[in-house]
Design a protein around this motif. Structure first.
Motif, PDB file in Angstrom:
ATOM      1  N   HIS A  38      61.143  -6.073 -18.973  1.00 11.49           N
ATOM      2  CA  HIS A  38      59.781  -6.610 -18.965  1.00 11.49           C
ATOM      3  C   HIS A  38      58.769  -5.507 -18.653  1.00 11.49           C
ATOM      4  CE1 HIS A  38      56.861  -9.839 -18.902  1.00 11.49           C
ATOM      5  NE2 HIS A  38      56.366  -9.351 -17.780  1.00 11.49           N
ATOM      6  N   MET A  39      59.145  -4.642 -17.743  1.00 11.13           N
ATOM      7  CA  MET A  39      58.225  -3.548 -17.383  1.00 11.13           C
ATOM      8  C   MET A  39      58.090  -2.557 -18.538  1.00 11.13           C
ATOM      9  SD  MET A  39      58.861  -2.980 -13.416  1.00 11.13           S
ATOM     10  CE  MET A  39      59.261  -4.378 -12.390  1.00 11.13           C
ATOM     11  N   VAL A  40      59.199  -2.295 -19.228  1.00  8.65           N
ATOM     12  CA  VAL A  40      59.145  -1.415 -20.399  1.00  8.65           C
ATOM     13  C   VAL A  40      58.255  -2.060 -21.464  1.00  8.65           C
ATOM     14  CG1 VAL A  40      60.511  -0.282 -22.207  1.00  8.65           C
ATOM     15  CG2 VAL A  40      61.455  -0.526 -19.897  1.00  8.65           C
ATOM     16  N   ILE A  42      55.707  -4.201 -21.075  1.00  6.60           N
ATOM     17  CA  ILE A  42      54.276  -4.128 -20.727  1.00  6.60           C
ATOM     18  C   ILE A  42      53.732  -2.742 -21.105  1.00  6.60           C
ATOM     19  CG2 ILE A  42      52.574  -4.200 -18.845  1.00  6.60           C
ATOM     20  CD1 ILE A  42      53.844  -6.934 -19.438  1.00  6.60           C
ATOM     21  N   ALA A  43      54.483  -1.711 -20.741  1.00  5.26           N
ATOM     22  CA  ALA A  43      54.049  -0.343 -21.051  1.00  5.26           C
ATOM     23  C   ALA A  43      53.969  -0.137 -22.567  1.00  5.26           C
ATOM     24  CB  ALA A  43      55.020   0.651 -20.419  1.00  5.26           C
ATOM     25  N   GLU A  46      50.907  -2.000 -24.046  1.00  2.24           N
ATOM     26  CA  GLU A  46      49.652  -1.307 -23.725  1.00  2.24           C
ATOM     27  C   GLU A  46      49.486  -0.049 -24.561  1.00  2.24           C
ATOM     28  OE1 GLU A  46      48.405  -2.774 -19.327  1.00  2.24           O
ATOM     29  OE2 GLU A  46      49.373  -0.821 -19.427  1.00  2.24           O
ATOM     30  N   MET A  52      44.495  -2.172 -21.832  1.00  2.00           N
ATOM     31  CA  MET A  52      44.929  -2.254 -20.442  1.00  2.00           C
ATOM     32  C   MET A  52      44.869  -3.718 -20.033  1.00  2.00           C
ATOM     33  SD  MET A  52      43.554  -0.315 -17.038  1.00  2.00           S
ATOM     34  CE  MET A  52      44.278   1.276 -17.313  1.00  2.00           C
ATOM     35  N   LEU A  53      46.025  -4.305 -19.840  1.00  4.27           N
ATOM     36  CA  LEU A  53      46.108  -5.736 -19.540  1.00  4.27           C
ATOM     37  C   LEU A  53      45.674  -6.035 -18.111  1.00  4.27           C
ATOM     38  CD1 LEU A  53      49.625  -6.165 -21.152  1.00  4.27           C
ATOM     39  CD2 LEU A  53      47.542  -7.261 -22.025  1.00  4.27           C
ATOM     40  N   ASP A  54      45.017  -7.169 -17.917  1.00  2.00           N
ATOM     41  CA  ASP A  54      44.700  -7.629 -16.559  1.00  2.00           C
ATOM     42  C   ASP A  54      45.971  -8.145 -15.890  1.00  2.00           C
ATOM     43  OD1 ASP A  54      42.052  -7.116 -17.031  1.00  2.00           O
ATOM     44  OD2 ASP A  54      41.537  -9.190 -17.511  1.00  2.00           O
ATOM     45  N   THR A  55      45.948  -8.140 -14.565  1.00  2.00           N
ATOM     46  CA  THR A  55      47.131  -8.598 -13.812  1.00  2.00           C
ATOM     47  C   THR A  55      47.547 -10.017 -14.213  1.00  2.00           C
ATOM     48  OG1 THR A  55      46.651  -7.164 -11.940  1.00  2.00           O
ATOM     49  CG2 THR A  55      48.003  -9.101 -11.491  1.00  2.00           C
ATOM     50  N   ASP A  56      46.574 -10.928 -14.308  1.00  2.00           N
ATOM     51  CA  ASP A  56      46.933 -12.315 -14.643  1.00  2.00           C
ATOM     52  C   ASP A  56      47.595 -12.405 -16.009  1.00  2.00           C
ATOM     53  OD1 ASP A  56      46.141 -13.384 -12.275  1.00  2.00           O
ATOM     54  OD2 ASP A  56      44.191 -14.060 -12.979  1.00  2.00           O
ATOM     55  N   ILE A  58      49.386  -9.961 -17.419  1.00  2.00           N
ATOM     56  CA  ILE A  58      50.731  -9.389 -17.265  1.00  2.00           C
ATOM     57  C   ILE A  58      51.675 -10.468 -16.708  1.00  2.00           C
ATOM     58  CG2 ILE A  58      52.101  -7.722 -15.919  1.00  2.00           C
ATOM     59  CD1 ILE A  58      49.665  -5.806 -16.154  1.00  2.00           C
ATOM     60  N   ILE A  59      51.161 -11.233 -15.758  1.00  2.00           N
ATOM     61  CA  ILE A  59      51.966 -12.302 -15.145  1.00  2.00           C
ATOM     62  C   ILE A  59      52.236 -13.432 -16.146  1.00  2.00           C
ATOM     63  CG2 ILE A  59      51.897 -14.124 -13.369  1.00  2.00           C
ATOM     64  CD1 ILE A  59      50.399 -12.054 -11.587  1.00  2.00           C
ATOM     65  N   ASP A  60      51.246 -13.711 -16.998  1.00  2.00           N
ATOM     66  CA  ASP A  60      51.384 -14.819 -17.960  1.00  2.00           C
ATOM     67  C   ASP A  60      52.251 -14.475 -19.174  1.00  2.00           C
ATOM     68  OD1 ASP A  60      49.946 -16.608 -16.567  1.00  2.00           O
ATOM     69  OD2 ASP A  60      48.068 -16.349 -17.669  1.00  2.00           O
TER      70      ASP A  60
ATOM     71  N   TYR B  67      50.307 -18.374  -5.271  1.00  2.00           N
ATOM     72  CA  TYR B  67      49.732 -17.700  -6.440  1.00  2.00           C
ATOM     73  C   TYR B  67      48.713 -18.662  -7.049  1.00  2.00           C
ATOM     74  CZ  TYR B  67      49.257 -15.835 -11.171  1.00  2.00           C
ATOM     75  OH  TYR B  67      48.749 -15.354 -12.347  1.00  2.00           O
ATOM     76  N   LYS B  68      47.474 -18.236  -7.112  1.00  2.00           N
ATOM     77  CA  LYS B  68      46.382 -19.097  -7.577  1.00  2.00           C
ATOM     78  C   LYS B  68      46.359 -20.421  -6.808  1.00  2.00           C
ATOM     79  CE  LYS B  68      45.820 -17.138 -12.147  1.00  2.00           C
ATOM     80  NZ  LYS B  68      45.858 -17.324 -13.603  1.00  2.00           N
ATOM     81  N   ASN B 105      59.667 -13.980 -13.318  1.00  2.00           N
ATOM     82  CA  ASN B 105      58.306 -13.575 -13.647  1.00  2.00           C
ATOM     83  C   ASN B 105      57.976 -12.365 -12.791  1.00  2.00           C
ATOM     84  OD1 ASN B 105      55.283 -13.534 -13.438  1.00  2.00           O
ATOM     85  ND2 ASN B 105      55.515 -15.327 -14.741  1.00  2.00           N
ATOM     86  N   ILE B 106      57.157 -11.489 -13.354  1.00  2.00           N
ATOM     87  CA  ILE B 106      56.792 -10.267 -12.635  1.00  2.00           C
ATOM     88  C   ILE B 106      56.062 -10.566 -11.323  1.00  2.00           C
ATOM     89  CG2 ILE B 106      54.565  -9.890 -13.776  1.00  2.00           C
ATOM     90  CD1 ILE B 106      55.437  -6.909 -14.056  1.00  2.00           C
ATOM     91  N   VAL B 107      55.440 -11.752 -11.217  1.00  2.00           N
ATOM     92  CA  VAL B 107      54.728 -12.102  -9.982  1.00  2.00           C
ATOM     93  C   VAL B 107      55.687 -12.204  -8.793  1.00  2.00           C
ATOM     94  CG1 VAL B 107      54.788 -14.641 -10.081  1.00  2.00           C
ATOM     95  CG2 VAL B 107      52.786 -13.490  -9.124  1.00  2.00           C
ATOM     96  N   TRP B 177      50.157  -2.411 -11.956  1.00  2.00           N
ATOM     97  CA  TRP B 177      50.004  -3.583 -12.825  1.00  2.00           C
ATOM     98  C   TRP B 177      49.516  -4.807 -12.056  1.00  2.00           C
ATOM     99  CZ3 TRP B 177      55.263  -2.488 -15.565  1.00  2.00           C
ATOM    100  CH2 TRP B 177      55.036  -1.667 -16.690  1.00  2.00           C
ATOM    101  N   LEU B 178      50.014  -4.949 -10.830  1.00  2.00           N
ATOM    102  CA  LEU B 178      49.672  -6.151 -10.061  1.00  2.00           C
ATOM    103  C   LEU B 178      48.403  -5.977  -9.225  1.00  2.00           C
ATOM    104  CD1 LEU B 178      53.260  -7.297  -8.980  1.00  2.00           C
ATOM    105  CD2 LEU B 178      51.776  -8.366 -10.675  1.00  2.00           C
ATOM    106  N   ARG B 180      45.353  -4.829 -10.754  1.00  3.95           N
ATOM    107  CA  ARG B 180      44.217  -4.602 -11.652  1.00  3.95           C
ATOM    108  C   ARG B 180      43.132  -5.677 -11.553  1.00  3.95           C
ATOM    109  NH1 ARG B 180      47.351  -2.857 -17.187  1.00  3.95           N
ATOM    110  NH2 ARG B 180      47.975  -0.769 -16.525  1.00  3.95           N
ATOM    111  N   GLY B 181      43.523  -6.816 -11.050  1.00  2.00           N
ATOM    112  CA  GLY B 181      42.532  -7.900 -10.938  1.00  2.00           C
ATOM    113  C   GLY B 181      42.332  -8.636 -12.238  1.00  2.00           C
TER     114      GLY B 181
END
Lengths: 76, 181
Positions: A38-40, A42-43, A46, A52-56, A58-60, B67-68, B105-107, B177-178, B180-181
């Motif tokens: 998953h980390m690979v 995202i990179a 991008e 540059m993805l926002d944190t939310d 990346i999580i979604d 989370y949220k 999930n990455i969270v 990554w976590l 960035r806002g």
């Protein structure tokens, strides 16, 4: 074009065949899409789309389909 | 140790009367219970008794992860030598994500990053050490991504050890990554 680029990013990041990249492909449902991959991914996304993805976002990003929807927001 | 921590898109609130039942429900889920060192089902009276004594304990601290504004799991810290967390040099961190949606999930990395930052940067903790079931490959991989080194103990358990240096070196990208806002 967008679909091809997205698919190729998944193929590269998850080391899977192109025919495995379907709308149903989801995080942890495919054995190769684990937390490391998953980390690979995202990179790779991008870098491929120069975004540059926002944190939310990346999580979604939990499926191939969702990734497409999210990235469209950045390149629209 | 603080009752509230926030960062990396999540908030940690100390376990309270308001959220203690979530822990009871999550902890007894078969998929979570089966990965615990103690796999037995908890009785409500046991849980209430544990909670009643929790406020006075200085060697362990338990949080609910939000989370949220949605409670998704629990994380805890315990000193490995029985000293207060503020004084000890070694602790163990335990985590479970109760809400299935956030399990893969990455969270799920966020609460560990938040706690580890606090332990290594604000307290005297030199290393973190825990015991994980060897069959729990997802947990082992997760912890490796936080910088933990693995040392198999026997066929059932693997010891995992994290130093501040290994943690810092390994988690730069995921922290970025976590954050960035």
């Amino acid at each position: 074009m967008f679909e091809d680029k997205l698919k190729q990013a998944f193929v590269n990041a998850l080391s899977i065949e192109e025919n495995e990249v379907t709308a149903e492909l989801a995080y942890s449902q495919h054995p190769k899409w684990d937390s490391t991959a998953h980390m690979v991914l995202i990179a790779e996304l991008e870098s491929s789309f120069d975004i540059m993805l926002d944190t939310d976002d990346i999580i979604d990003m939990s499926s191939y389909q969702k990734a497409g929807e999210i990235i469209q927001k950045y390149i629209a | 140790m603080k009752d509230y921590l926030s960062g990396y898109a999540v908030e940690l609130n100390s376990v309270s009367q308001d959220n203690m039942m979530l822990l009871f429900e999550w902890r007894n889920q078969p998929e979570i219970r089966s990965q615990m060192v103690n796999t037995e089902k908890l009785e409500l009276a046991q849980h209430q008794n544990w909670f009643a004594k929790l406020a006075a304990r200085t060697e362990q601290k338990h949080y609910v992860i939000y989370y949220k504004q949605h409670a998704i799991g629990s994380i805890n810290v315990r000193s490995t030598d029985g000293q207060a967390i503020k004084q000890t040099r070694e602790a163990e961190v335990g985590l479970y994500i109760g809400e299935e949606k956030y399990r893969n999930n990455i969270v799920a990395f966020a609460p560990s990053l938040l706690i580890n930052d606090y332990l290594f940067e604000n307290l005297n903790i030199q290393q973190l050490r825990s015991k994980v079931r060897s069959q729990n490959k997802a947990a082992l991989k997760y912890n490796q991504q936080l910088g933990y080194q693995l040392k198999p103990i026997d066929e059932d358990f693997t010891e995992i050890i994290l130093t501040a240096d290994n943690y810092k070196q390994t988690t730069q990208q995921i922290k970025a990554w976590l954050s960035r806002g």
